[in-house]
Design an enzyme around this catalytic site. Sequence first.
Site, PDB file in Angstrom:
ATOM      1  N   HIS A   1      -3.145   7.200   2.678  1.00 44.52           N
ATOM      2  CA  HIS A   1      -3.593   5.889   2.197  1.00 44.52           C
ATOM      3  C   HIS A   1      -4.941   5.576   2.845  1.00 44.52           C
ATOM      4  O   HIS A   1      -5.149   5.823   4.032  1.00 44.52           O
ATOM      5  CB  HIS A   1      -2.549   4.834   2.583  1.00 44.52           C
ATOM      6  CG  HIS A   1      -3.009   3.428   2.346  1.00 44.52           C
ATOM      7  ND1 HIS A   1      -3.598   3.023   1.158  1.00 44.52           N
ATOM      8  CD2 HIS A   1      -2.994   2.322   3.152  1.00 44.52           C
ATOM      9  CE1 HIS A   1      -3.902   1.744   1.251  1.00 44.52           C
ATOM     10  NE2 HIS A   1      -3.560   1.294   2.438  1.00 44.52           N
TER      11      HIS A   1
ATOM     12  N   ASN B   1     -10.123  -0.416   0.586  1.00 44.31           N
ATOM     13  CA  ASN B   1      -8.668  -0.308   0.465  1.00 44.31           C
ATOM     14  C   ASN B   1      -8.220  -0.891  -0.879  1.00 44.31           C
ATOM     15  O   ASN B   1      -8.297  -2.099  -1.086  1.00 44.31           O
ATOM     16  CB  ASN B   1      -8.021  -1.077   1.633  1.00 44.31           C
ATOM     17  CG  ASN B   1      -6.503  -1.014   1.619  1.00 44.31           C
ATOM     18  OD1 ASN B   1      -5.904  -0.566   0.643  1.00 44.31           O
ATOM     19  ND2 ASN B   1      -5.890  -1.472   2.695  1.00 44.31           N
TER      20      ASN B   1
ATOM     21  N   CYS C   1       0.813  -1.226   0.000  1.00 44.19           N
ATOM     22  CA  CYS C   1       0.000   0.000   0.000  1.00 44.19           C
ATOM     23  C   CYS C   1       0.842   1.270   0.000  1.00 44.19           C
ATOM     24  O   CYS C   1       0.324   2.353  -0.253  1.00 44.19           O
ATOM     25  CB  CYS C   1      -0.959   0.003   1.182  1.00 44.19           C
ATOM     26  SG  CYS C   1      -1.993  -1.458   1.248  1.00 44.19           S
TER      27      CYS C   1
END
Length: 361
Positions: free
Chosen positions: A249, A279, A111
């Site tokens: 993020h 996500n 990520c």
Amino acid sequence: MINAEITGWGKCMPPNVLSNHDLEQIVDTTDEWITTRTGIKERRISHVDTSEMAYVAGMRALSAAGKTPEDIDLLIVATCSGDSIIPSTASIVQKKLGASGAAAMDLNSACSGFVYSMVVASNMIKGGANKTALLIGAEKLHYVTDYTDRATCILFGDGAGAVVMEATEEPHGVMATDLGNDGTIYDLLQVPKDGTMGEPGQRDPQMQAISMQGQGVFKQAVTGMAESATISMGKAGVGLEDVDLLIPHQANVRIIDATARRLGLDDSKVFVNIHSYGNTSGATIPVALTEALEQGRIQPGSTVVFAAFGAGMSWGSMVYKWGSRVDPLATPEIDLPPTDQTTMDILSANFDFFGMPEKLA
Ligand code: UT7
């Protein structure tokens, strides 16, 4: 002095939606639990490969920058769910784009991958090795998601975002960056046997899905993003009062809120779109940046802080001074191929491989 600036941006979100109510039909969960614990309401499930989403997002970013694929000399695809390991997903995207003059590579720091890509590309541009880079964050995370595991399947989604970075001598662009990783805790979040850790020919569904120690990741995420952002802001000589927007993020709205609290940043200066997409790992930052620009949250001269964390455990941040243009130069007539498949049709391959969720059995 040469700096690197963002001149184009774009996203590609596949059309199929997986809502919390859909998940209520699959695993033992509720919309209320998912919403209060994560902030997520729905995510997208892709009917195409990662490279196809990457291609569309990349073409949109190039158009926004007034560039063609032939103009780029560097292509980085930040992904941990690419089409293949050999070749790189970037090679497949390069072929789709026809970007024959570009060096191409994948960058996997999960990520944090897109922030890592921006740091790598901006330094290659500043050092004079490259002039025009296309950076794409693209993920098809549903491919490694076990829909019998309610702790992980509610979190992840698919999608892609991209930016064009170019050399500039103007007084804006990348101001400061910070990257880090702590491999001693890599097992907090992993797909255990997705590579050579597995035996040749072995297909063990339990080992080929994302497994995660949620609370451990949560703590690392908050410290990682807040500390890294503080380091970058210190290097840039930027105080909290100078920050116009934090683009973090998007993993869990509680992680984002806790990071902002730790930094002392008001909620109004934090961009959040996790409710729509969940996500999407390497794609969250460029997708969020694109939407922040579309919504007028970034103005000429804005100071933007990017911060991310991910499996590894990795983290990274960047302080960025926006230039004068906040609108795309053009928007191309390009999209994913249409599909007749329902979200459940697409997920049926997961059910076959990882196991049929109890509620569907
Ligand atoms: O990019 C990095 C990707 N990963 C992350 O960012 C993950 C970071 N961690 C998190 O976001 C959170 O830890 C989660 C959302 C994964 C979990 O939230 P939590 O508040 O840490 O919950 P928990 O793991 O402490 O579980 C609390 C309870 C447990 O039940 P018991 O043992 O208290 O009876 C779980 O079994 O919630 C249960 N639970 C669920 N209940 C309903 C776990 N998942 C679910 C679910 N629906 N989907």
